[in-house]
Design a protein around this motif. Sequence first.
Motif, PDB file in Angstrom:
ATOM      1  N   ASP A  28       8.456  -0.756 -11.650  1.00  0.00           N
ATOM      2  CA  ASP A  28       9.028  -2.082 -11.412  1.00  0.00           C
ATOM      3  C   ASP A  28       9.167  -2.337  -9.912  1.00  0.00           C
ATOM      4  OD1 ASP A  28       9.287  -2.560 -14.167  1.00  0.00           O
ATOM      5  OD2 ASP A  28      11.218  -1.481 -14.203  1.00  0.00           O
ATOM      6  N   VAL A  29       9.524  -3.594  -9.581  1.00  0.00           N
ATOM      7  CA  VAL A  29       9.802  -3.960  -8.188  1.00  0.00           C
ATOM      8  C   VAL A  29      11.194  -4.600  -8.144  1.00  0.00           C
ATOM      9  CG1 VAL A  29       7.393  -4.252  -7.543  1.00  0.00           C
ATOM     10  CG2 VAL A  29       8.653  -6.189  -8.488  1.00  0.00           C
ATOM     11  N   ILE A  30      11.866  -4.444  -7.005  1.00  0.00           N
ATOM     12  CA  ILE A  30      13.189  -5.050  -6.822  1.00  0.00           C
ATOM     13  C   ILE A  30      13.260  -5.713  -5.450  1.00  0.00           C
ATOM     14  CG2 ILE A  30      14.327  -3.387  -8.343  1.00  0.00           C
ATOM     15  CD1 ILE A  30      15.382  -1.975  -5.851  1.00  0.00           C
ATOM     16  N   ASN A  31      14.234  -6.610  -5.315  1.00  0.00           N
ATOM     17  CA  ASN A  31      14.531  -7.309  -4.061  1.00  0.00           C
ATOM     18  C   ASN A  31      13.380  -8.161  -3.542  1.00  0.00           C
ATOM     19  OD1 ASN A  31      17.131  -6.142  -3.941  1.00  0.00           O
ATOM     20  ND2 ASN A  31      16.301  -4.297  -2.952  1.00  0.00           N
ATOM     21  N   VAL A  32      12.526  -8.632  -4.434  1.00  0.00           N
ATOM     22  CA  VAL A  32      11.419  -9.498  -4.020  1.00  0.00           C
ATOM     23  C   VAL A  32      11.934 -10.935  -3.910  1.00  0.00           C
ATOM     24  CG1 VAL A  32       9.105 -10.326  -4.589  1.00  0.00           C
ATOM     25  CG2 VAL A  32       9.784  -7.990  -5.208  1.00  0.00           C
ATOM     26  N   GLU A  63       1.225   9.725  -6.803  1.00  0.00           N
ATOM     27  CA  GLU A  63       2.508   9.725  -6.097  1.00  0.00           C
ATOM     28  C   GLU A  63       2.678   8.468  -5.246  1.00  0.00           C
ATOM     29  OE1 GLU A  63       5.044  12.608  -3.043  1.00  0.00           O
ATOM     30  OE2 GLU A  63       2.966  13.053  -3.517  1.00  0.00           O
ATOM     31  N   ILE A  64       1.573   7.934  -4.714  1.00  0.00           N
ATOM     32  CA  ILE A  64       1.608   6.768  -3.823  1.00  0.00           C
ATOM     33  C   ILE A  64       0.886   5.602  -4.504  1.00  0.00           C
ATOM     34  CG2 ILE A  64       0.935   5.892  -1.558  1.00  0.00           C
ATOM     35  CD1 ILE A  64       1.029   8.755  -0.515  1.00  0.00           C
ATOM     36  N   PHE A  65       1.471   4.388  -4.380  1.00  0.00           N
ATOM     37  CA  PHE A  65       0.946   3.208  -5.056  1.00  0.00           C
ATOM     38  C   PHE A  65       0.595   2.122  -4.033  1.00  0.00           C
ATOM     39  CE2 PHE A  65       3.080   5.572  -8.222  1.00  0.00           C
ATOM     40  CZ  PHE A  65       2.519   5.249  -9.447  1.00  0.00           C
ATOM     41  N   GLU A  66      -0.488   1.384  -4.351  1.00  0.00           N
ATOM     42  CA  GLU A  66      -0.895   0.242  -3.538  1.00  0.00           C
ATOM     43  C   GLU A  66      -0.026  -0.955  -3.885  1.00  0.00           C
ATOM     44  OE1 GLU A  66      -3.180  -0.024  -1.241  1.00  0.00           O
ATOM     45  OE2 GLU A  66      -4.370   1.818  -1.425  1.00  0.00           O
ATOM     46  N   CYS A  67       0.409  -1.696  -2.878  1.00  0.00           N
ATOM     47  CA  CYS A  67       1.243  -2.869  -3.089  1.00  0.00           C
ATOM     48  C   CYS A  67       0.552  -4.105  -2.453  1.00  0.00           C
ATOM     49  CB  CYS A  67       2.619  -2.706  -2.458  1.00  0.00           C
ATOM     50  SG  CYS A  67       3.529  -1.265  -3.090  1.00  0.00           S
ATOM     51  N   VAL A  68       0.508  -5.171  -3.206  1.00  0.00           N
ATOM     52  CA  VAL A  68      -0.109  -6.414  -2.725  1.00  0.00           C
ATOM     53  C   VAL A  68       0.882  -7.543  -2.856  1.00  0.00           C
ATOM     54  CG1 VAL A  68      -1.997  -8.057  -3.011  1.00  0.00           C
ATOM     55  CG2 VAL A  68      -2.413  -5.615  -3.357  1.00  0.00           C
ATOM     56  N   LEU A  69       1.163  -8.219  -1.733  1.00  0.00           N
ATOM     57  CA  LEU A  69       2.135  -9.309  -1.735  1.00  0.00           C
ATOM     58  C   LEU A  69       1.393 -10.649  -1.760  1.00  0.00           C
ATOM     59  CD1 LEU A  69       5.186 -10.024  -1.457  1.00  0.00           C
ATOM     60  CD2 LEU A  69       4.786 -10.161   1.022  1.00  0.00           C
ATOM     61  N   THR A  70       1.805 -11.523  -2.653  1.00  0.00           N
ATOM     62  CA  THR A  70       1.215 -12.860  -2.741  1.00  0.00           C
ATOM     63  C   THR A  70       2.303 -13.901  -2.792  1.00  0.00           C
ATOM     64  OG1 THR A  70       1.176 -12.738  -5.176  1.00  0.00           O
ATOM     65  CG2 THR A  70      -0.793 -11.971  -3.998  1.00  0.00           C
ATOM     66  N   GLU A  71       1.884 -15.136  -2.459  1.00  0.00           N
ATOM     67  CA  GLU A  71       2.810 -16.275  -2.539  1.00  0.00           C
ATOM     68  C   GLU A  71       2.747 -16.874  -3.943  1.00  0.00           C
ATOM     69  OE1 GLU A  71       4.789 -17.241  -0.123  1.00  0.00           O
ATOM     70  OE2 GLU A  71       4.018 -15.889   1.451  1.00  0.00           O
TER      71      GLU A  71
END
Length: 324
Positions: A245-249, A315-323
């Motif tokens: 999951d993601v938080i504080n977005v 262990e490490i994940f790619e993260c992509v931020l979009t509008e």
Amino acid sequence: MKRLLYRLIESWKNDGRDWVTFALCLLLAFSIWLIHNLTLDYSDFLTVQMTVRCDNIEGHAVRSANSCDVVARCRTSGYNIIRHARAFRRSSVEVPMDRQSLTHKSGESFYITRKELNEAAHLLYGEKVNVEYFLSDTLYFRFPYETHKRVPVFPVRSLSFAPQYMSLDDLNVEPDSVTVYGEPYHLENVDRIFTETIKLQNLKASAAGVARLEKVKGVRLSENEVHYSIDVMRYVEVIRDVPIDVINVPDDKELMIYPSKAEVIFRCVFPLVSDVSLAEFYIDYNDYIGSRSGKCIPSPGFLPEGVLEYELVPEIFECVLTEK
């Protein structure tokens, strides 16, 4: 007389056994004579190398850095005279003394007189030697200046566990630090003390024992050994796929994680007491912002009771931020 000697030699030539008997008798007679003479008492000068130990000279080492030759006229058996002659070449005799017996000259220098030598005569020469008088008058000993500091103990270990056994904590040692004493230049590079290698193989239960500390040249330790212990428990391994999951977005943004799930290897107490599928992992938006590569490591949001440790794959994940 010559004729008698000639006949005696000729008789030995004719009978070899008589010659052997004569030689053995001669050897036996010499041995008896030698043993008898060695048991007799003689007066002779005996020399002993002496060092001094004093445990309560504040700010100084407990052992003298030098040794002195002590010469005394002694009366004892021939055996003891030979023994002392051989011992002198091998090592010195350490004599314990209290602070009152040592006179401070200056700096690191202390001295003793014949009075102290007479009191220590039995330690220097033994109980079976009668010291008639000492030739040595005043002996000087150097007790180097000494400082101290506290340093941690570093356990050197070689550990292995039986299948499905592990330890939550590292190997513990008690005490975990020791005081080291020595001359300042000896202590400069001493920042830890190592134990001897502690070998514990195929562990299936908690273990404890005693390990000696490795000696450091020129340094004295407040402890010579430490107690070690390690807690060992049995675990069960469970593998589950858990969503990330993601938080504080922020509301106007969306943070996507690739892959969206992780294979988690749980190691739990045995027997299993909870459902590990309830575990939660997340990536914080703030961690993503602080990451230069856009890659993040998930953190656990909730771990069910009984989980000892876990391992994420990947262990490490790619993260992509979009509008939005």
